[in-house]
Each structure stands twice: as C-alpha cells, then as structure tokens.
Enzyme design. Sequence first.
Site, mmCIF file in Angstrom:
data_model
loop_
_atom_site.group_PDB
_atom_site.id
_atom_site.type_symbol
_atom_site.label_atom_id
_atom_site.label_comp_id
_atom_site.label_asym_id
_atom_site.label_seq_id
_atom_site.Cartn_x
_atom_site.Cartn_y
_atom_site.Cartn_z
ATOM 1 N N HIS A 190 0.821 -1.222 0.000
ATOM 2 C CA HIS A 190 0.000 0.000 0.000
ATOM 3 C C HIS A 190 0.848 1.262 0.000
ATOM 4 C CE1 HIS A 190 -2.759 -3.212 1.201
ATOM 5 N NE2 HIS A 190 -3.598 -2.537 0.448
ATOM 6 N N GLU A 247 -15.539 1.732 -4.334
ATOM 7 C CA GLU A 247 -15.439 0.284 -4.149
ATOM 8 C C GLU A 247 -16.739 -0.350 -4.620
ATOM 9 O OE1 GLU A 247 -15.202 -3.438 -3.478
ATOM 10 O OE2 GLU A 247 -13.375 -2.364 -2.894
ATOM 11 N N ASP A 286 -6.505 0.119 -7.090
ATOM 12 C CA ASP A 286 -6.196 -0.971 -6.145
ATOM 13 C C ASP A 286 -7.266 -2.044 -6.281
ATOM 14 O OD1 ASP A 286 -6.043 -1.242 -2.488
ATOM 15 O OD2 ASP A 286 -5.331 -2.546 -4.106
ATOM 16 N N GLY A 287 -7.305 -2.636 -7.481
ATOM 17 C CA GLY A 287 -8.286 -3.680 -7.753
ATOM 18 C C GLY A 287 -7.663 -5.048 -7.496
HETATM 19 N N1 SAM Z 1 -4.393 -5.167 -3.058
HETATM 20 C C1 SAM Z 1 -5.257 -6.151 -3.533
HETATM 21 C C2 SAM Z 1 -4.682 -6.775 -4.786
HETATM 22 O O1 SAM Z 1 -3.685 -6.264 -5.311
HETATM 23 O O2 SAM Z 1 -5.141 -7.818 -5.199
HETATM 24 C C3 SAM Z 1 -6.603 -5.552 -3.808
HETATM 25 C C4 SAM Z 1 -7.307 -5.340 -2.591
HETATM 26 S S1 SAM Z 1 -8.761 -4.441 -2.668
HETATM 27 C C5 SAM Z 1 -9.621 -5.223 -1.450
HETATM 28 C C6 SAM Z 1 -9.547 -4.851 -4.154
HETATM 29 C C7 SAM Z 1 -10.965 -4.325 -4.185
HETATM 30 O O3 SAM Z 1 -11.312 -3.922 -5.512
HETATM 31 C C8 SAM Z 1 -12.000 -5.375 -3.802
HETATM 32 O O4 SAM Z 1 -12.626 -4.999 -2.629
HETATM 33 C C9 SAM Z 1 -12.980 -5.411 -4.972
HETATM 34 O O5 SAM Z 1 -14.312 -5.561 -4.575
HETATM 35 C C10 SAM Z 1 -12.719 -4.050 -5.617
HETATM 36 N N2 SAM Z 1 -13.081 -3.975 -7.024
HETATM 37 C C11 SAM Z 1 -12.914 -4.927 -7.963
HETATM 38 N N3 SAM Z 1 -13.380 -4.484 -9.146
HETATM 39 C C12 SAM Z 1 -13.848 -3.222 -8.936
HETATM 40 C C13 SAM Z 1 -14.447 -2.236 -9.765
HETATM 41 N N4 SAM Z 1 -14.674 -2.475 -11.062
HETATM 42 N N5 SAM Z 1 -14.788 -1.046 -9.207
HETATM 43 C C14 SAM Z 1 -14.563 -0.791 -7.903
HETATM 44 N N6 SAM Z 1 -14.001 -1.700 -7.045
HETATM 45 C C15 SAM Z 1 -13.645 -2.889 -7.572
#
Ligand code: SAM
Length: 431
Positions: A216, A260, A310-311
């Site tokens: 992060h 998110e 950060d997806g």
């Molecule tokens: N650091 C982690 C990784 O590198 O794999 C990611 C952690 S973070 C919790 C990822 C978040 O992105 C998840 O909570 C997921 O629900 C969210 N996410 C996935 N696709 C998304 C989108 N299209 N728009 C917003 N959030 C999204």
Amino acid sequence: MILGVQLSCELLRCDAAALADPEVVRAALGDAAAQAGATLLQVRVHAFPSGGVTGFALLAESHLAIHTWPEHAYAALDLFTCGSCDTHAAARAIARSLGAEQVHTVASPRGPGASQTGDDALPGDGVRPSAADDARAGDANAGRANADRDTAATAATWYSEPWAGHTTFQLRGGAPLLEQATPHQRVLVIDSVGWGRVLGLDGRFMVSERDAFFYHEMLVHPALVTAGSIARVLIVGGGDGYTASEVLKHAAVERCVLVEIDGAVVDAARRLLAPDPSPWADPRLEVRIEDGVAFTARLAPGSFDVIGVDGCDPVGDSAALFDAPFFRACQRALTAQGVLAVQCESPFFMPERFRATIGRLREVFRHVRPYFAPAPIYASGPWGFALCSDADALEPLVARGDAIAGRTGYFTPAIHRAAFALPPYVERLLA
Ligand code: SAM
C-alpha cells in the site's frame, strides 16, 4: 508422523449424465475403494430431485466422499485413506468413471506431524512486531501480538491460495471471523499465525495486517510525491482501507474519494481491519459503493490530481481495471500534471499479464514507468506497479517525501528511486 493422505479434488468437464446417475456414482465409489486397496464397509448415495448426487463410501481406512453438479459438469471429491491405501488411485478411478477431462487436486498429509512446520515456533518469528513497530503502531499491534499468541495456540486451519496453476501459498489461521458470499465475491476475514488479521476475496489473500505496508505504501507514495498537486485523490477499489490510510497521511490531500464496488468489503474492513491511521473517520474521505469503471467514465476532464487503482487480479469485476478504455477514462479524469498509479501483477508469476498491462498503459500515457516492491502475501516475489502521466516531468518532490518521514515501514525517497530500477529479465519482458 503422517498417517494418511487427504485429497481435495475438482473434477472438471465431466460427463453430466454420469454425474446425475446415482448408480454410476455408487459404482464409481465402490470401484475406487478397490483401486485404492481399501476395505469397503458401506456405500450410500442420494440423488437430488433438481439433479446432482451426493455420496460416500465408508472404508475401514476412513472415507471417499463426492458431491456432483451435472449443470456445471463438475464434481467435488473429498477423499481420505490412512495406512497403505492409495488415495490417488481412488481419485483417478472416480475421475475415469465420471469422464472428467481435467482434475485439480490438493493433497494434504494428515497426522499429528502434518501441521508441524519445522520447530513449530511461530513461522517467521522475525516478522513479529518489533518494539519499534509496536511503538509506531501503538496499541493496535501490541494487542494484535497478544492475539497472535492466542491464535498460534488454537489456529488449526490451513488456508490455501493456488498461484498460477503451479504453486500454492498457505497460511495457518483460526476459524473465520467473517465468511460471506456477496453478489460480487466471497469475503473471508481470519486471524492468522504470523500475518495478523487477513482479508481474502474469492480464495485470494488480499491483505494482511503484518505486510500491508509494503504494497500500500508503494501503490500510494510514489504517485503522491510525484504529482503536480495532490489535493484531489481517487482510489478505485481498495475497499480494505489500507490504500486510503496511506493517502490520508499526506496533509496536502484535501479530498480522497474511494470507489469500491462491493459494500461488504468496506463493512468488513471498518469492523475487522485496522489500517493505521484509520481512514474511515477522516472528513477528507468520501466512500462510494459502485463500479469504479462506470464512475471514472462519468468524470469531467481534470477532476483529480492522482488516481490509484487498487483492484484485484484481472478477473471478474476487476478485469476492466486493466483495460485501455478504463486507462483512457483515467487519463481524461486527471489534470495535465496528474498521475495514475496501477498495480500490475507479478512480472515473475504472471509475466504476460504484467507485460500486457504495461503495453496498454503505454498506448494511453506519455510516460509509463514500471516499478516494484515486495508484497510478501502475494507469494510471487516482486510485485509490479506503474506510474503513468502526461506531465512534462515525473520527478519526486523531496518535500512531499519528507512530509511523511517516520510514518512508513517501507517507503522512503531512496526506496522510491530504487524501485524504478528495472532488472534485466523485466527489461527483456517489456522490450
Ligand atoms: N491489493 C489487492 C490486490 O492487489 O489484489 C486488492 C485489494 S482491494 C480489497 C480490491 C478491491 O477492488 C476489492 O474490494 C474489490 O471488490 C474491488 N473492485 C474490484 N473491481 C472493482 C471495480 N470495477 N470497481 C470498484 N471496485 C472494484
């Protein structure tokens, strides 16, 4: 001492008719017991009116169990035999009987010796919070260290994450604090031994309390010490709060919008995770629960100074977060001096994904600078990121780095410079 082997098998692309036929399943279990050299005591099968069969073979050496989903041409096996039985032979026999075209198997040794990892001391004792860490993180970590000791004593579950179809990463933890299927994914929160509290999504470890600072800090600070202004920051994804926590360390940030897609992740994070500082009560933070791709596409030009993506891995909801249309929408939403920071997966475990993501970014932005950092819980060595901008220069501003000195565990101005040094195998990959 190992007493037997347990196999968890995924049988893929099976013969759906066989999966729906209780007599075929019964015969398969009986034959498997014979192939394993086991002593069959009883076979029970039950057919569901909606299709699918569940069944088990009771053995003197334990059991063979199966559950079938003809509609998915899929069956799950849970096989355990002790002694000299050949559990793998049983698995092969069932797979053959049901016409499985592909089989994934996790083999776990079972017995009092199975969970011993070396001297059974806490794995990675070196990572236990140091006095400095405790001082820096205050009570949170100290409390967590005690919880870790308790977890270590009771944690009996190994949580597995398969990597790239050839490696598995496992950590030991207690019973789930939260396990929830949402419309988007399966959310899991556990207390682990050696990593503190861990968030998992769809069977993938997303963040651990103990190693969160690596990933992060490196997703956030290189961009925030480089962008022309950092007043307005957008985070796409990042529902666990750790990215926002790093962004809000910068006093010059006036507004941070976190978008998110899955509200359950934010709820779980607010309740169970402890980024330090906690972002949730910070008045500069605005949390929106919606698809970040749609949100970004609606933005007016120049709406943000920095965007951090950060997806998850490029599958499901996150797939579009690695595509050129989304990168173009980010470019449009950024100011002329704005910076985009994207996690780009592992150049070592997923070289094609990494190379393709950098390629798409280079289709859009004038400057695309890959960089790396360790992310211990993403068990693949150096994790890839990219800093992207159309700005004239992409040099870090010393004052911005100094503003957060002493509040990071990994990021420093020197680490910033080092992170952009590309090793030859990455140079070759991107050539
Ligand atoms: N650091 C982690 C990784 O590198 O794999 C990611 C952690 S973070 C919790 C990822 C978040 O992105 C998840 O909570 C997921 O629900 C969210 N996410 C996935 N696709 C998304 C989108 N299209 N728009 C917003 N959030 C999204």
